[in-house]
Design an enzyme around this catalytic site. Structure first.
Site, PDB file in Angstrom:
ATOM      1  N   TYR A  94       0.820  -1.215   0.000  1.00 24.87           N
ATOM      2  CA  TYR A  94       0.000   0.000   0.000  1.00 24.87           C
ATOM      3  C   TYR A  94       0.855   1.267   0.000  1.00 24.87           C
ATOM      4  O   TYR A  94       0.724   2.138  -0.843  1.00 24.87           O
ATOM      5  CB  TYR A  94      -0.912   0.001   1.231  1.00 24.87           C
ATOM      6  CG  TYR A  94      -1.723   1.265   1.337  1.00 24.87           C
ATOM      7  CD1 TYR A  94      -2.932   1.385   0.669  1.00 24.87           C
ATOM      8  CD2 TYR A  94      -1.259   2.365   2.054  1.00 24.87           C
ATOM      9  CE1 TYR A  94      -3.664   2.555   0.722  1.00 24.87           C
ATOM     10  CE2 TYR A  94      -1.978   3.539   2.105  1.00 24.87           C
ATOM     11  CZ  TYR A  94      -3.186   3.626   1.440  1.00 24.87           C
ATOM     12  OH  TYR A  94      -3.898   4.790   1.486  1.00 24.87           O
ATOM     13  N   LYS A 113      10.880  18.409   8.309  1.00 24.93           N
ATOM     14  CA  LYS A 113       9.615  17.822   8.744  1.00 24.93           C
ATOM     15  C   LYS A 113       9.572  17.806  10.264  1.00 24.93           C
ATOM     16  O   LYS A 113      10.177  16.955  10.895  1.00 24.93           O
ATOM     17  CB  LYS A 113       9.467  16.399   8.201  1.00 24.93           C
ATOM     18  CG  LYS A 113       8.923  16.359   6.775  1.00 24.93           C
ATOM     19  CD  LYS A 113       8.490  14.975   6.360  1.00 24.93           C
ATOM     20  CE  LYS A 113       7.259  14.498   7.064  1.00 24.93           C
ATOM     21  NZ  LYS A 113       6.018  15.227   6.754  1.00 24.93           N
TER      22      LYS A 113
END
Lengths: 671, 311
Positions: free
Chosen positions: A173, A539
């Site tokens: 996925y 981030k």
């Protein structure tokens, strides 16, 4: 219904779940009960990022993240609340949990024991695939070797004690989300499964019959994209390849144990922020890819909500997603037929093509020394970044059509996003504080001696190589917290940072005159300011979805910027410190977890602390449009969301922002 | 401490700044650096090796140990630039976990900016201001070729990190690179046999070493991931510094690097002819070595001299 039709024998439908969890164990428990009452047949637990990366709610890195993308589970008390009134022996629970999978499994078992249920009756899945975390998603903690060991501990334990459990759900996925083509998805997911099974086999704990059972317990978690014919063929290729691997590599004779068993979440990546109602059509088509073939049908499906590109879905959005599944399973005649594609030459040829491509890429991984070395060397990540870059280029050029995004953009205003909540769920800002208070109260009720002994036991097991689960269950009962369990193992195994994969070659940007113009602007602005323009891409927080940050970094490099990219999971202080040391002209932040307001506030405060208040900061991520004014007010120079696919435009903006902050004239708009 | 860090950051930006007014200001800055710090104390260490050899994690381990000894550390990390765009990805801070919020560690990345020799012109002056601000300055370069070993032309002690069983060792031997470093390190000793084999090859190759006087080049093995062998590296590097001090070579080497840096810039701008016009390389070097002072000011003075002759 035609009255003449006889009662046809229908296949049993797949498990229907919705990936959910937010705010607190109590709020999530209520949501689960609602979803079950609406006909959902299993649970899929979403954990918040501190739980996934092994921090307690009061850790500095957890700030702003508690209860945001899932439920916070800090200890057995939270886990009991989460499943309150849900008998675990009648439930099939999937937990999306990786680095801390042994711990969450231990908590689940401990809760079952407290409910008076024998662990052998439990059914469900732990995702427990850390390898893909290094490539996408980013919730790893430890280096690959100890991570694989923890994965195999869960496998060995469950096969003996919880035989109906799916101990690991090898994920393709997230590879697709990170840019993988169908061939890469097949190759890397199967290579990961091989790495895990080889490790189990080489641990020598298993006899041959046990090992065949283990092969039979490996399940997969797959993505289904919008090119649904190819995706349908991809699933058939998975089935064929896995059967071959199980038979030839692992000598599994029983065909049932060679079945490719998989669950699906259809593609969230392809969902758009513009005209978000169109995402429903996308989700339906993508679901067809994993249900049409009887011979390659999903065992469990969870569908995203139509508004995931906007923010967190509300209960009603999740209900809508569930109803899609129910209509396909119960209203249509799909489940009355055998395999629809057997005998189709077109499908057979496509499947064969995918198999060949996947096998050749698997061979490449084998030459790298297997999946773990191929991850450590950065090989796989570079392949994914390269594919992702190509995909974004194709969207940018309009070669890859996305309705509402780069074509048919004209639209009436959607009534779906007009409500008081703008069509998304907002986590109550008090949730974090309340979780913190519960955590402190819980700690006060424990027997410190028991906690200490349980933790010592855990460390011993970690060091000796003994299976980690029994010691973890003991920790669960003693009241050890998620942060303590992970903290002890961090001490033993160390922490890790994965290769970013952004060190790929210059991308083919064609003869693009636009790019030349941007390069010239970057160069000449650097000249005016005395030195090459330098960007820091950071981030903050625990969110590991780094694809956006990576794409910005690569494009900016190609535009002539010097890029300092620090990878994921940074504190605001680390980002500010790096900006100072590196002499950045601008900071680009990326946040997808919904904690942008808190994190931006902290980064700006840290910058001010270092005397860098003038440094421009921009942000990209999943940011609801009504947060934009607030971010701008705090001093953010620009906000980008997934709909901003024109990377060159972003580069041009960056140059303009730097010019403005440094008192240079803007470039002629018409130029 | 906070003010010092901020000053260092500003100084590094200034040294990078090509505008004339900034250059003049940078020249004054360099001229005013404390002579003692720049020529007589501190430690300038070069560290190089092929990509993927584990430099970042080894540096992380070294820094941790130096910090335990309460020494402050400045790092200049050099990354390649893109030949097409001039842009660069500077990702080297990536795995340096332990030092990330420590005020005693300062990391500046540098793109090599197309410079032949792998090190951009700013590296030397930046090393000098870092020396003025930190006990240890580490210049890190990536690569396997002769180019990257240029780091030895501006550091007191050069460490080369070899990859076990990569076959590179033979390449280094052929290229003569083995004659340059003062400390050889085989990283990833945890891979066992291959690391031992590389270690033996390196030890065998040292018989030919002639460039380092009576300094006996140590060949060490380490595992950054397991934290072994790091103390030995710290010790070997320090021994080399002690050796340089005993030989009186620390100061003379640094003065010579500075002279080379100036001559190299002049040669790039004015060619061999320009160097000859200034009295030839040998004389120029001798003059510069005895003078000390700011490299920018010397460069500007000599450039003006040349320009005046031709205008």
């Amino acid at each position: 219904m035609n009255s003449e039709s006889k009662r046809v024998k229908r296949e049993r439908p797949w498990l229907m779940r919705t990936y959910s969890g937010h705010t607190s164990a109590k709020a999530s428990n209520e949501l689960y009960r609602t979803n079950l009452a609406r006909g959902q047949t299993g649970l899929s637990v979403a954990f918040d990022l501190p739980t996934q990366t092994g921090y307690d709610a009061d850790h500095p890195l957890a700030r702003g993240e508690v209860g945001k993308v899932g439920v916070p589970i800090g200890h057995i008390g939270d886990m009991e609340t989460l499943f309150d009134g849900i008998p675990l022996d009648q439930m099939n629970t999937s937990m999306t949990i990786n680095a801390t999978a042994p711990w969450l499994l231990a908590l689940y078992v401990a809760v079952a024991e407290r409910q008076g249920i024998d662990a052998s009756k439990l059914q469900g899945t732990t995702q427990n695939d850390v390898l893909k975390e290094y490539l996408s998603r980013g919730t790893y903690i430890f280096p690959p070797e100890p991570s694989v060991r923890l994965t195999t501990d869960v496998i060995s334990y469950t096969v003996h004690h919880i035989p109906k459990w799916n101990p690991t759900n090898v994920c393709s996925y997230h590879l697709q989300e990170a840019g993988a083509t169908p061939t890469q998805e097949l190759a890397y997911a199967l290579s990961s499964a091989i790495a895990i099974l080889d490790a189990v086999r080489d641990s020598g704990e298993m006899g041959a019959s046990d090992f065949a059972q283990i092969v039979g317990r490996i399940s997969f978690f797959v993505n289904a994209g919008i090119r649904f014919v190819e995706e349908c063929c991809k699933m058939r290729a998975f089935v064929a390849l896995w059967d071959k691997i199980a038979k030839e590599r692992y000598g599994v004779e029983d065909a049932k144990l060679r079945r490719f068993r998989y669950g699906v979440q259809v593609n969230s990546l392809g969902l758009t922020e513009m005209q978000p109602e169109n995402n429903i059509q996308r989700i339906v088509l993508e679901m067809l890819a994993v249900t049409l073939s009887k011979n390659a049908r999903a065992r469990a499906i969870q569908l995203p909500a139509w508004n995931e590109a906007l923010g967190l879905p509300r209960p009603w959005d999740q209900q809508w997603a569930l109803r899609i599944q129910q209509i396909l399973a119960y209203e249509t005649d799909l489940l009355e037929y055998g395999d629809l594609f057997d005998g189709s030459q077109v499908v057979a040829d496509k499947v064969q093509e995918l198999i060949q491509g996947a096998e050749s890429e698997m061979e490449r991984v084998r030459l790298e020394g297997g999946m773990v070395p191929a991850i450590q060397s950065g090989y796989v990540k570079r392949q994914l970044v390269t594919s992702q870059t190509a995909r974004l280029r194709a969207i940018e050029r309009g070669d890859l059509k996305v309705v509402g995004l780069n074509c048919f953009q004209e639209t009436a205003e959607s009534p779906l996003t007009k409500g008081v909540d703008s069509g998304i769920l907002r986590v109550d800002p008090a949730a974090e504080r309340e979780q913190l208070e519960r955590m402190r109260a819980f700690r006060a009720t424990r027997n410190p001696k028991e906690v200490e002994v349980a933790l010592k036991n855990l460390v011993d097991a970690a060091r000796s190589g003994e299976n980690i689960i029994p010691a973890s269950i003991r920790c669960a009962h003693a009241g050890v917290t998620t942060g303590e369990w992970s903290g002890q193992l961090r001490e033993v195994f160390g922490e890790y940072r994965a290769p970013t994969g952004i060190d790929i070659g210059n991308q083919d940007l064609g003869s693009a005159p636009q790019m030349d113009r941007i390069r010239e602007r970057v160069r000449s602005t650097g000249e005016s300011l005395g030195r090459p323009l330098r960007l820091l891409v950071g981030k903050p927080g625990l969110d590991g979805h780094s694809n956006g940050a990576e794409q910005i970094a690569v494009r900016a490099r190609d535009a002539g910027f010097e890029i300092v990219y620090e990878g994921i999971r940074l504190t605001p202080r680390q980002i500010a410190k790096a900006a100072q040391e590196e002499g950045a002209h601008l900071i680009g932040l990326s946040v997808l977890s919904g904690s942008h307001l808190e994190l931006v506030t902290d980064v700006l405060a840290e910058l001010a602390d270092l005397g860098l208040s003038d440094l421009p900061v921009i942000i990209g991520g999943i940011i609801p449009s009504e947060d934009k004014p607030q971010l701008k007010e705090k001093g953010i120079a620009a906000v980008y969301t997934p709909k901003d696919t024109d990377l060159n435009g972003i580069m041009a903006d960056i140059v303009d922002i730097i010019r403005e902050r440094n008192g240079l004239e803007p470039f002629d708009v018409a130029a | 401490m906070a003010r010092e860090r901020s000053a260092l950051a500003t100084a590094l930006n200034l040294l990078d700044d090509k505008r004339p007014e900034a250059r003049a200001c940078a020249g004054r800055l360099l001229a005013n650096l404390p002579e003692d710090k720049v020529y007589h104390s501190g430690h300038l260490i070069g560290l190089t090796g092929p990509p993927g050899v584990g430099k970042s994690s080894l540096i992380s381990a070294l820094v941790e140990r130096w910090r335990d000894q309460r020494r402050t550390v400045g790092i200049l990390a050099v990354d390649p630039s893109s030949p097409v765009s001039g842009g660069a990805l500077l990702g080297d801070r990536l795995r340096m976990l332990s030092s990330s919020t420590d005020g005693g560690v300062f990391i500046r990345s540098l793109a090599c900016r197309g410079e032949v020799g792998g090190l951009s012109a700013e590296t030397w002056p930046m090393s000098l201001v870092m020396l003025a601000a930190s006990d240890i300055v580490l210049v890190e370069t990536v690569g396997v070729g002769q180019k990257e070993i240029d780091v030895s032309k501006l550091t007191d002690t050069t460490c080369f990190i070899a990859q076990p069983a990569s076959g590179d060792t033979i390449q280094f031997l052929k290229a003569g690179i083995m004659e340059v470093p003062h400390v050889l390190i085989v990283n990833k000793q945890d891979v066992g046999l291959a690391a031992r084999k590389t270690l033996t090859e390196l030890q065998a190759s040292l018989g030919r070493n002639t460039h380092n006087g009576d300094w006996a080049v140590p060949v060490l093995s380490a595992s950054a991931t397991q934290g072994t062998g790091v103390a030995e590296i710290v010790e070997a590097v320090e021994s080399h510094r002690q050796w340089l001090l005993r030989e009186g070579a620390l100061c003379s080497r640094r003065r010579s690097f500075q002279a080379q840096w100036i001559v190299k810039r002049l040669r790039e701008d004015f060619g061999r002819f320009g160097i000859e016009a200034l009295g030839g390389e040998r004389r120029l070097m001798e003059d510069l070595i005895t003078q000390g002072g700011s490299p920018f000011e010397h460069y500007d003075r000599l450039r003006d001299d040349l320009v005046a002759r031709w205008s």
